[in-house]
Design an enzyme around this catalytic site. Structure first.
Site, PDB file in Angstrom:
ATOM      1  N   ASP A 191      31.014  65.769  47.900  1.00 17.37           N
ATOM      2  CA  ASP A 191      30.065  64.601  47.936  1.00 17.37           C
ATOM      3  C   ASP A 191      29.570  64.572  46.586  1.00 17.37           C
ATOM      4  OD1 ASP A 191      28.644  62.854  50.046  1.00 17.37           O
ATOM      5  OD2 ASP A 191      27.101  63.701  48.851  1.00 17.37           O
ATOM      6  N   ILE A 192      29.404  63.368  46.100  1.00 20.32           N
ATOM      7  CA  ILE A 192      28.863  63.200  44.710  1.00 20.32           C
ATOM      8  C   ILE A 192      27.305  62.852  45.205  1.00 20.32           C
ATOM      9  CG2 ILE A 192      28.559  61.665  43.010  1.00 20.32           C
ATOM     10  CD1 ILE A 192      31.159  63.572  42.772  1.00 20.32           C
TER      11      ILE A 192
ATOM     12  N   HIS B  17      33.805  51.217  31.591  1.00 16.12           N
ATOM     13  CA  HIS B  17      33.299  50.485  30.061  1.00 16.12           C
ATOM     14  C   HIS B  17      31.823  50.968  30.161  1.00 16.12           C
ATOM     15  CE1 HIS B  17      31.183  46.553  30.922  1.00 16.12           C
ATOM     16  NE2 HIS B  17      32.233  46.611  31.957  1.00 16.12           N
TER      17      HIS B  17
ATOM     18  N   ASP C 146      26.959  46.305  35.762  1.00 17.51           N
ATOM     19  CA  ASP C 146      28.211  46.012  34.987  1.00 17.51           C
ATOM     20  C   ASP C 146      27.832  46.465  33.590  1.00 17.51           C
ATOM     21  OD1 ASP C 146      30.393  44.909  33.792  1.00 17.51           O
ATOM     22  OD2 ASP C 146      29.666  43.030  33.649  1.00 17.51           O
TER      23      ASP C 146
ATOM     24  N   GLU D 280      34.256  46.600  26.035  1.00 13.12           N
ATOM     25  CA  GLU D 280      34.845  45.834  26.903  1.00 13.12           C
ATOM     26  C   GLU D 280      34.685  44.318  27.212  1.00 13.12           C
ATOM     27  OE1 GLU D 280      35.844  44.457  31.276  1.00 13.12           O
ATOM     28  OE2 GLU D 280      33.976  44.504  30.089  1.00 13.12           O
ATOM     29  N   GLU D 281      33.356  44.334  27.022  1.00 13.97           N
ATOM     30  CA  GLU D 281      32.919  42.721  27.307  1.00 13.97           C
ATOM     31  C   GLU D 281      33.302  41.805  26.180  1.00 13.97           C
ATOM     32  OE1 GLU D 281      31.462  42.056  30.018  1.00 13.97           O
ATOM     33  OE2 GLU D 281      30.305  43.758  30.768  1.00 13.97           O
TER      34      GLU D 281
ATOM     35  N   HIS E  67      26.223  39.477  34.271  1.00 12.56           N
ATOM     36  CA  HIS E  67      26.140  39.172  32.774  1.00 12.56           C
ATOM     37  C   HIS E  67      24.774  38.579  32.306  1.00 12.56           C
ATOM     38  CE1 HIS E  67      30.786  39.324  31.453  1.00 12.56           C
ATOM     39  NE2 HIS E  67      30.231  40.547  32.247  1.00 12.56           N
TER      40      HIS E  67
ATOM     41  N   ASP F 211      27.061  54.871  46.536  1.00 14.85           N
ATOM     42  CA  ASP F 211      27.285  56.047  47.046  1.00 14.85           C
ATOM     43  C   ASP F 211      28.680  56.305  47.309  1.00 14.85           C
ATOM     44  OD1 ASP F 211      26.646  58.398  48.070  1.00 14.85           O
ATOM     45  OD2 ASP F 211      25.698  57.864  49.744  1.00 14.85           O
TER      46      ASP F 211
ATOM     47  N   ASP G 112      31.539  58.441  45.798  1.00  9.76           N
ATOM     48  CA  ASP G 112      32.291  59.462  46.579  1.00  9.76           C
ATOM     49  C   ASP G 112      33.917  59.323  46.541  1.00  9.76           C
ATOM     50  OD1 ASP G 112      29.910  60.900  47.007  1.00  9.76           O
ATOM     51  OD2 ASP G 112      29.764  60.033  48.996  1.00  9.76           O
TER      52      ASP G 112
HETATM   53  N1  TRP Z   1      33.607  43.812  33.585  1.00 12.98           N
HETATM   54  C1  TRP Z   1      34.498  42.848  34.029  1.00 12.98           C
HETATM   55  C2  TRP Z   1      34.247  41.444  33.583  1.00 12.98           C
HETATM   56  O1  TRP Z   1      33.272  41.282  32.802  1.00 12.98           O
HETATM   57  C3  TRP Z   1      34.128  42.512  35.356  1.00 12.98           C
HETATM   58  C4  TRP Z   1      35.090  42.133  36.528  1.00 12.98           C
HETATM   59  C5  TRP Z   1      35.268  40.706  36.755  1.00 12.98           C
HETATM   60  C6  TRP Z   1      36.013  43.086  36.749  1.00 12.98           C
HETATM   61  N2  TRP Z   1      36.376  40.750  37.507  1.00 12.98           N
HETATM   62  C7  TRP Z   1      36.845  42.032  37.628  1.00 12.98           C
HETATM   63  C8  TRP Z   1      36.484  44.407  36.919  1.00 12.98           C
HETATM   64  C9  TRP Z   1      37.871  42.255  38.420  1.00 12.98           C
HETATM   65  C10 TRP Z   1      37.489  44.618  37.754  1.00 12.98           C
HETATM   66  C11 TRP Z   1      38.478  43.767  38.352  1.00 12.98           C
HETATM   67  O2  TRP Z   1      35.235  40.513  33.489  1.00 12.98           O
HETATM   68 ZN    ZN Z   2      31.276  42.728  32.339  1.00 12.05          ZN
END
Ligand code: TRP
Ligand code: ZN
Ligand code: CA
Length: 435
Positions: free
Chosen positions: A39-40, A121, A133, A167-168, A283, A298, A302
């Site tokens: 369990d985390i 990310h 996010d 990532e963004e 966002h 949670d 897990d």
């Molecule tokens: N970080 C992703 C984004 O800004 C979040 C996201 C949107 C996402 N749709 C998704 C992540 C589908 C996984 C699958 O777009």
């Molecule tokens: Zn995002």
């Protein structure tokens, strides 16, 4: 957490579970057992989120690429991993005139030719702290990595964890990592698991519809909690699994929803508010520590640990061996003719194993309608499942074991599905053979 989960299980569900445990029909193959993972602790995951929030607050309100809040986030995660015995590395790249960082952490040991990766990310957008996010995925992956260390896990596969930069701005960090990985190193990747937004305040439980073994591993976990999942449809290319998928690495992951609206059907099965976004602060500046659903965080944390434990073991799920699969959907006509989905097996010698694993994922609104057979290359049928007018559950999602030692391994194997009763319908989603 485990105690709360047990207490919340309705008595009826426990009774049904007990019944099922003793009523398995002897003539049919038995589904795979599920490996145990710890369990985390939710409190630990939330403590990481509190740190990410403090970092943002102290650095102009965000943890975005090229800003001081991003590097401070990397330093925080790296220090925890270093103290826990990981071999960490910072991979630098340049984007938009600023230096970005991927943090890669290897857990010593395991088969270097079979690497299981999990990542998330670590950057936010500039407008906020990015706690759902993607502090949520980053914290869950971090706490799972720390749990691996606490357990001194010695898995068959080598484990690698990653926190991606930028990532963004278009999956910049993960693309950079994959592009700079030698072809031989890529071929060692047994799988990549992605966790991006897993604590959404009005959560859904979405599983990526990609590699069938990874997908099934997550679905098994939620089935154990009696929580229905849906296939992730908010956009396949929208997170860091995409660069891995594009070079042929098996991928999967979890997602609790972003700016799409929860339907009333979804609110009925998952709770929360229909007609409202899964994450109204997506966002936005309100993506703070207040923007987290603890229950979803949670459960999903897990689930991360469950997948890491299960998929790195190599012997339980998935079983050792080569997997041949077909994920093309085949619709099964209502009360109609049998349909098949083919898998071409090549490169084997001699006969098929005496414990051939047949993974089946059929979506259907009344599983009792279905008769399911495995057809060997020479046409011999092995019954996996009979029809039953009283078996009213949805879907056939199971791994069957077939003694196929009388069959030549190489050739075209088929899954044959026939719907023998009117009204309910469905389709073969995917299936696979593990030799
Ligand atoms: N970080 C992703 C984004 O800004 C979040 C996201 C949107 C996402 N749709 C998704 C992540 C589908 C996984 C699958 O777009
Ligand atoms: Zn995002
Ligand atoms: Ca039917």
């Amino acid at each position: 957490m485990k105690l709360a989960r047990l207490r919340s299980l309705p008595v009826a569900a426990l009774a049904v579970a007990a019944l099922l445990a003793t009523a398995a029909p002897a003539a049919q193959a038995t589904p795979e057992a599920v490996a145990a993972a710890p369990d985390i602790p939710l409190a630990n995951v939330k403590a990481h989120l509190t740190q990410f929030q403090s970092i943002a607050t102290a650095n102009g309100g965000n943890r975005a690429h090229g800003r001081t809040g991003y590097k401070a986030s990397v330093d925080y995660v790296k220090a925890k991993l270093d103290a826990a015995g990981y071999t960490t590395a910072l991979q630098q790249f340049t984007y938009g005139g600023a230096t970005g960082y991927n943090l890669i952490a290897d857990w010593p040991g395991g088969d270097p030719n079979q690497v299981l990766m999990a990542g998330s990310h670590l950057d936010s957008v500039t407008s906020g702290a990015g706690i759902n996010d993607n502090g949520s995925g980053s914290a869950a992956v971090l706490e799972t990595a720390l749990a691996v260390s606490r357990a001194q896990l010695a898995p068959d596969k080598h484990l690698r964890f990653a926190w991606w930069g930028a990532e963004e701005l278009g999956l910049v960090g993960s693309k950079y990592y994959v592009n700079n990985l030698a072809t031989t190193e890529r071929s060692k990747l047994a799988g990549y698991l992605n966790f991006d937004m897993i604590g959404s305040p009005n959560p859904g439980y979405f599983v990526y519809d990609d590699d069938p073994v990874i997908e099934q591993t997550f679905k098994d976990y939620y089935a154990g909690l009696s929580i229905p999942t849906e296939i992730e449809t908010e956009g396949d290319g929208r997170s860091d699994h995409a660069p891995f998928k594009n070079v042929g690495v098996p991928v999967g992951g979890l997602f609790s929803g972003a700016d799409y609206t929860k339907t009333s059907a979804q609110a009925q099965k998952w709770g929360g508010t229909a007609g409202q976004a899964f994450d109204r602060c997506y966002h936005a500046s309100c993506d703070t520590t207040a923007n987290i659903n603890d229950t979803a965080l949670d459960r999903n944390s897990d689930a991360v640990a469950h997948a890491i434990w299960t998929l790195s073991a190599g012997t339980v799920t998935p079983p050792a061996g080569t997997v041949f699969s077909n994920a093309a959907n085949v619709s099964v006509p209502d009360n109609g003719a049998a349909v098949t989905s083919s898998v071409a097996v090549t490169g084997r010698t001699g006969n098929a194993p005496s414990a051939l694993k047949v993974g089946v994922d059929i979506k259907h609104t009344y599983r009792g309608d279905l008769v399911v057979d495995l057809l060997a290359p020479d046409g011999t049928a092995y019954r996996l499942k009979n029809s039953s007018s009283s078996d009213s559950a949805d879907n056939v999602i199971a791994t069957y074991t077939v003694n196929a030692s009388a069959e030549t391994a190489n050739g075209t194997w088929k899954l044959q599905v026939r719907d023998v009763a009117a009204q309910d319908t469905g389709y073969i989603d995917s299936w696979q053979l593990t030799f």
